[in-house]
Design a protein around this motif. Structure first.
Motif, PDB file in Angstrom:
ATOM      1  N   HIS A   1       0.834  -1.206   0.000  1.00  0.00           N
ATOM      2  CA  HIS A   1       0.000   0.000   0.000  1.00  0.00           C
ATOM      3  C   HIS A   1       0.868   1.256   0.000  1.00  0.00           C
ATOM      4  N   PHE A   2       2.097   1.077   0.472  1.00  0.00           N
ATOM      5  CA  PHE A   2       3.020   2.212   0.612  1.00  0.00           C
ATOM      6  C   PHE A   2       4.373   1.801   0.051  1.00  0.00           C
ATOM      7  N   VAL A   3       5.010   2.711  -0.649  1.00  0.00           N
ATOM      8  CA  VAL A   3       6.348   2.430  -1.151  1.00  0.00           C
ATOM      9  C   VAL A   3       7.320   3.349  -0.413  1.00  0.00           C
ATOM     10  N   LYS A   4       8.262   2.738   0.263  1.00  0.00           N
ATOM     11  CA  LYS A   4       9.201   3.522   1.078  1.00  0.00           C
ATOM     12  C   LYS A   4       9.966   4.516   0.202  1.00  0.00           C
ATOM     13  N   ASP A   5      10.187   5.665   0.751  1.00  0.00           N
ATOM     14  CA  ASP A   5      10.943   6.741   0.087  1.00  0.00           C
ATOM     15  C   ASP A   5      10.170   7.469  -1.005  1.00  0.00           C
ATOM     16  N   TRP A   6       8.910   7.104  -1.201  1.00  0.00           N
ATOM     17  CA  TRP A   6       8.088   7.904  -2.104  1.00  0.00           C
ATOM     18  C   TRP A   6       7.669   9.180  -1.374  1.00  0.00           C
ATOM     19  N   PRO A   7       7.343  10.232  -2.124  1.00  0.00           N
ATOM     20  CA  PRO A   7       6.988  11.490  -1.463  1.00  0.00           C
ATOM     21  C   PRO A   7       5.661  11.414  -0.702  1.00  0.00           C
ATOM     22  N   ALA A   8       5.468  12.403   0.153  1.00  0.00           N
ATOM     23  CA  ALA A   8       4.231  12.568   0.912  1.00  0.00           C
ATOM     24  C   ALA A   8       3.897  11.295   1.667  1.00  0.00           C
ATOM     25  N   GLU A   9       2.718  10.753   1.494  1.00  0.00           N
ATOM     26  CA  GLU A   9       2.261   9.619   2.298  1.00  0.00           C
ATOM     27  C   GLU A   9       2.738   8.280   1.766  1.00  0.00           C
ATOM     28  N   ASN A  10       3.424   8.264   0.658  1.00  0.00           N
ATOM     29  CA  ASN A  10       3.939   7.027   0.037  1.00  0.00           C
ATOM     30  C   ASN A  10       2.848   6.106  -0.495  1.00  0.00           C
ATOM     31  N   TRP A  11       1.621   6.574  -0.599  1.00  0.00           N
ATOM     32  CA  TRP A  11       0.529   5.705  -1.038  1.00  0.00           C
ATOM     33  C   TRP A  11       0.792   5.121  -2.433  1.00  0.00           C
ATOM     34  N   ALA A  12       0.540   3.840  -2.584  1.00  0.00           N
ATOM     35  CA  ALA A  12       0.759   3.188  -3.879  1.00  0.00           C
ATOM     36  C   ALA A  12      -0.347   3.535  -4.874  1.00  0.00           C
ATOM     37  N   PHE A  13      -1.448   4.106  -4.386  1.00  0.00           N
ATOM     38  CA  PHE A  13      -2.545   4.388  -5.318  1.00  0.00           C
ATOM     39  C   PHE A  13      -2.879   5.871  -5.424  1.00  0.00           C
ATOM     40  N   SER A  14      -2.102   6.717  -4.778  1.00  0.00           N
ATOM     41  CA  SER A  14      -2.239   8.143  -5.069  1.00  0.00           C
ATOM     42  C   SER A  14      -0.871   8.761  -4.849  1.00  0.00           C
ATOM     43  N   TYR A  15      -0.195   9.048  -5.931  1.00  0.00           N
ATOM     44  CA  TYR A  15       1.175   9.533  -5.839  1.00  0.00           C
ATOM     45  C   TYR A  15       1.326  10.656  -6.841  1.00  0.00           C
ATOM     46  N   SER A  16       2.270  11.531  -6.581  1.00  0.00           N
ATOM     47  CA  SER A  16       2.553  12.518  -7.615  1.00  0.00           C
ATOM     48  C   SER A  16       4.047  12.745  -7.663  1.00  0.00           C
ATOM     49  N   PHE A  17       4.574  12.598  -8.848  1.00  0.00           N
ATOM     50  CA  PHE A  17       6.009  12.717  -9.058  1.00  0.00           C
ATOM     51  C   PHE A  17       6.270  13.724 -10.156  1.00  0.00           C
ATOM     52  N   THR A  18       7.370  14.432 -10.016  1.00  0.00           N
ATOM     53  CA  THR A  18       7.766  15.293 -11.126  1.00  0.00           C
ATOM     54  C   THR A  18       9.004  14.706 -11.804  1.00  0.00           C
ATOM     55  N   ASN A  19       9.652  13.782 -11.093  1.00  0.00           N
ATOM     56  CA  ASN A  19      10.958  13.330 -11.579  1.00  0.00           C
ATOM     57  C   ASN A  19      11.003  11.865 -11.998  1.00  0.00           C
ATOM     58  N   LYS A  20       9.860  11.192 -12.075  1.00  0.00           N
ATOM     59  CA  LYS A  20       9.867   9.779 -12.452  1.00  0.00           C
ATOM     60  C   LYS A  20       8.870   9.535 -13.572  1.00  0.00           C
ATOM     61  N   THR A  21       9.225   8.628 -14.462  1.00  0.00           N
ATOM     62  CA  THR A  21       8.268   8.225 -15.500  1.00  0.00           C
ATOM     63  C   THR A  21       7.277   7.237 -14.891  1.00  0.00           C
ATOM     64  N   GLN A  22       6.167   7.019 -15.594  1.00  0.00           N
ATOM     65  CA  GLN A  22       5.168   6.047 -15.138  1.00  0.00           C
ATOM     66  C   GLN A  22       5.813   4.659 -14.991  1.00  0.00           C
ATOM     67  N   THR A  23       6.666   4.323 -15.923  1.00  0.00           N
ATOM     68  CA  THR A  23       7.332   3.006 -15.876  1.00  0.00           C
ATOM     69  C   THR A  23       8.209   2.895 -14.630  1.00  0.00           C
ATOM     70  N   GLU A  24       8.898   3.968 -14.271  1.00  0.00           N
ATOM     71  CA  GLU A  24       9.744   3.947 -13.075  1.00  0.00           C
ATOM     72  C   GLU A  24       8.901   3.843 -11.799  1.00  0.00           C
ATOM     73  N   ILE A  25       7.774   4.543 -11.801  1.00  0.00           N
ATOM     74  CA  ILE A  25       6.864   4.478 -10.639  1.00  0.00           C
ATOM     75  C   ILE A  25       6.369   3.042 -10.457  1.00  0.00           C
ATOM     76  N   TYR A  26       5.913   2.450 -11.562  1.00  0.00           N
ATOM     77  CA  TYR A  26       5.423   1.067 -11.498  1.00  0.00           C
ATOM     78  C   TYR A  26       6.545   0.131 -11.049  1.00  0.00           C
ATOM     79  N   SER A  27       7.735   0.388 -11.567  1.00  0.00           N
ATOM     80  CA  SER A  27       8.871  -0.464 -11.235  1.00  0.00           C
ATOM     81  C   SER A  27       9.184  -0.401  -9.733  1.00  0.00           C
ATOM     82  N   ASP A  28       9.150   0.787  -9.141  1.00  0.00           N
ATOM     83  CA  ASP A  28       9.378   0.932  -7.688  1.00  0.00           C
ATOM     84  C   ASP A  28       8.397   0.063  -6.910  1.00  0.00           C
ATOM     85  N   TYR A  29       7.129   0.169  -7.311  1.00  0.00           N
ATOM     86  CA  TYR A  29       6.074  -0.581  -6.626  1.00  0.00           C
ATOM     87  C   TYR A  29       6.288  -2.094  -6.788  1.00  0.00           C
TER      88      TYR A  29
END
Ligand SMILES: [Zn+2]
Ligand SMILES: [Zn+2]
Length: 261
Positions: A109-137
């Motif tokens: 439900h949470f990915v460590k080191d992601w911004p804000a609350e780290n929620w896996a289903f509501s995130y906002s990034f300026t520096n990662k592509t969608q593929t990188e976000i999915y890959s982290d998860y």
């Protein structure tokens, strides 16, 4: 009918109805087996807003025992939805030494080191592509699988955004997840809650089914019920899709042991 192996309770503070209401609803729609799988308490006050407190586990277990006695015609399993979060491995391993369950769902439900609350289903990034976000998860999920502490992968592609299928971007990692899940003797949950959300498809999407079949993995169905009327939600639609894959077996659990049907 297929058992519903993903049901929450009011103990997690964001579900309604009594546990008995969920059992009665399951009986009403003709289920003969369900599993309560409420959110596990986590250490250091982590996300206490969405889960029971450690001391409440006892009343959770007691209520399941009470309901089993009142409703002997439905099999009521005692499960738990456990988060994998980096650094909590020892806590989880200890927790499962002291508390035993029929089944344990692995959820990220949470990915460590992601911004804000780290929620896996509501995130906002300026520096990662969608593929990188999915890959982290997915990498976090893989680390969870490797702990060997879990029976079922819950809502595998929870991280997906509308019209951004995970499989299209991260197929290699998904295949690795499926193959390692198989090696750990796990099952894959088809979680119908996405069918009542904007994403309008289960977790994982139906497009995962050929890969699940190819990997030789069994499945479970879960409504992720947070209200009694969610029990068994859209199972007939999922069963219809599964009927095209006769090689995919249904996994049943008891005391952490899997049986295939
Ligand atoms: Zn929940
Ligand atoms: Zn979940």
């Amino acid at each position: 009918m297929t058992p519903d192996y993903h049901i929450h309770t009011a103990l997690c503070k964001h579900a309604s109805g009594t546990m008995e209401d969920y059992v009665r609803q399951a009986i009403k729609i003709g289920l003969d087996e369900i599993a309560f799988t409420d959110h596990i308490p986590l250490p250091n006050g982590f996300d206490t807003a969405h889960r029971m407190q450690p001391k409440e586990i006892e009343s959770y277990l007691h209520e399941i025992t009470r309901l089993r006695n009142i409703y002997p015609n439905i099999k009521i399993l005692c499960g738990i939805e456990a988060d994998f979060y980096d650094g909590f491995e020892d806590y989880l391993s200890d927790f499962f030494k002291w508390n035993s369950f029929d089944l344990v769902i692995l959820s990220v439900h949470f990915v460590k080191d992601w911004p804000a609350e780290n929620w896996a289903f509501s995130y906002s990034f300026t520096n990662k592509t969608q593929t990188e976000i999915y890959s982290d998860y997915l990498q976090a999920l893989l680390r969870g699988i490797r702990t060997g502490l879990f029976n079922i992968i819950g809502h595998l592609d929870l991280v997906k955004s509308v019209e951004q299928p995970v499989l299209q971007r991260n197929a290699t990692l998904v295949k690795q997840i499926l193959s390692e899940a198989k090696a750990q003797n796990m099952a894959i949950e088809i979680n119908s809650s996405g069918l009542r959300r904007e994403i309008n498809e289960p977790y994982p999407a139906f497009s995962f089914l050929p890969l699940i079949a190819e990997a030789g993995l069994p499945v479970t169905l879960g409504s992720d019920a947070h209200q009694p009327e969610h029990v068994g939600f859209s199972f007939s639609e999922i069963e219809a899709r599964l009927s095209a894959f006769s090689m995919i077996k249904m996994a049943h659990f008891q005391a952490g042991k899997m049986q295939l049907y």
